[in-house]
Scaffold this active site. Sequence first.
Site, short mmCIF file in Angstrom:
data_model
loop_
_atom_site.label_atom_id
_atom_site.label_comp_id
_atom_site.label_asym_id
_atom_site.label_seq_id
_atom_site.Cartn_x
_atom_site.Cartn_y
_atom_site.Cartn_z
N HIS A 50 -136.59 -67.31 -36.46
CA HIS A 50 -137.70 -67.58 -37.00
C HIS A 50 -137.82 -67.46 -38.81
CE1 HIS A 50 -140.33 -67.25 -33.65
NE2 HIS A 50 -139.83 -66.08 -33.46
N ARG A 75 -129.09 -63.26 -35.38
CA ARG A 75 -130.07 -63.53 -34.32
C ARG A 75 -129.95 -65.13 -34.05
NH1 ARG A 75 -136.27 -62.17 -33.18
NH2 ARG A 75 -136.62 -63.35 -35.18
N ASP A 89 -117.97 -68.21 -34.20
CA ASP A 89 -117.05 -68.73 -34.90
C ASP A 89 -117.05 -68.48 -36.42
OD1 ASP A 89 -115.52 -69.40 -32.47
OD2 ASP A 89 -116.25 -71.62 -33.09
N GLU A 154 -138.69 -60.42 -24.15
CA GLU A 154 -140.01 -60.79 -24.98
C GLU A 154 -141.08 -61.28 -23.88
OE1 GLU A 154 -139.02 -62.22 -29.19
OE2 GLU A 154 -137.40 -63.13 -27.82
N ASP A 180 -144.01 -61.08 -28.93
CA ASP A 180 -143.96 -62.20 -27.68
C ASP A 180 -144.29 -61.52 -26.59
OD1 ASP A 180 -143.49 -64.83 -29.05
OD2 ASP A 180 -141.50 -64.02 -29.39
#
Length: 184
Positions: A50, A75, A89, A154, A180
């Site tokens: 977000h 996240r 990575d 969520e 959510d």
Amino acid sequence: MPLRLSPTLRDRLAAAERPLFGGWVCSGSPVMAEIMAGSGLDWVLIDMEHAPNGLESTLAQLYAVSAYPVTPVVRAPAADPVTIKQILDLGAQTVLVPMVSTPDEARTVAEAAQYPPAGRRGVGSALARSARWNRVDGYLQNAADHVSVFVQIETAEGAAAAEAIAATPGIDGVFVGPSDLAAS
């Protein structure tokens, strides 16, 4: 001299003698990430779901926080194995994956974060910051020790399956996404 990596969030939680405190960097700014990293927090989450973060800005924020005794958590924007591989990575050692609602989804996330035979993560550590370009002794053999995977529940479906999701091999912890979850 062998190069060692920072503790993962899993490691910090296991060793904690007190509650750990963290904050979310949603600005996309390495300066803000560095300010938060130096503020005494235990962990700082760099949000790709977000926030206006792509791989390049996430890498810049990982660089910015690396000088501080804070554990970065990234996240992912979704439970996409390719994106999870790219985040790892970049050198993120703890990844949080949103919207996991079933044990099968949790298993897919766990496999995306681990090298074979335990998982399906592509082996590119010689080309990546994760193993510090092959400077971390035994990185491939011990990668599971250097990577921590958390998922976010969520949905009502995820809440009903929370115990099974948390018990999935390779999943180190569960966050609850209250907004959510309430919406579902």
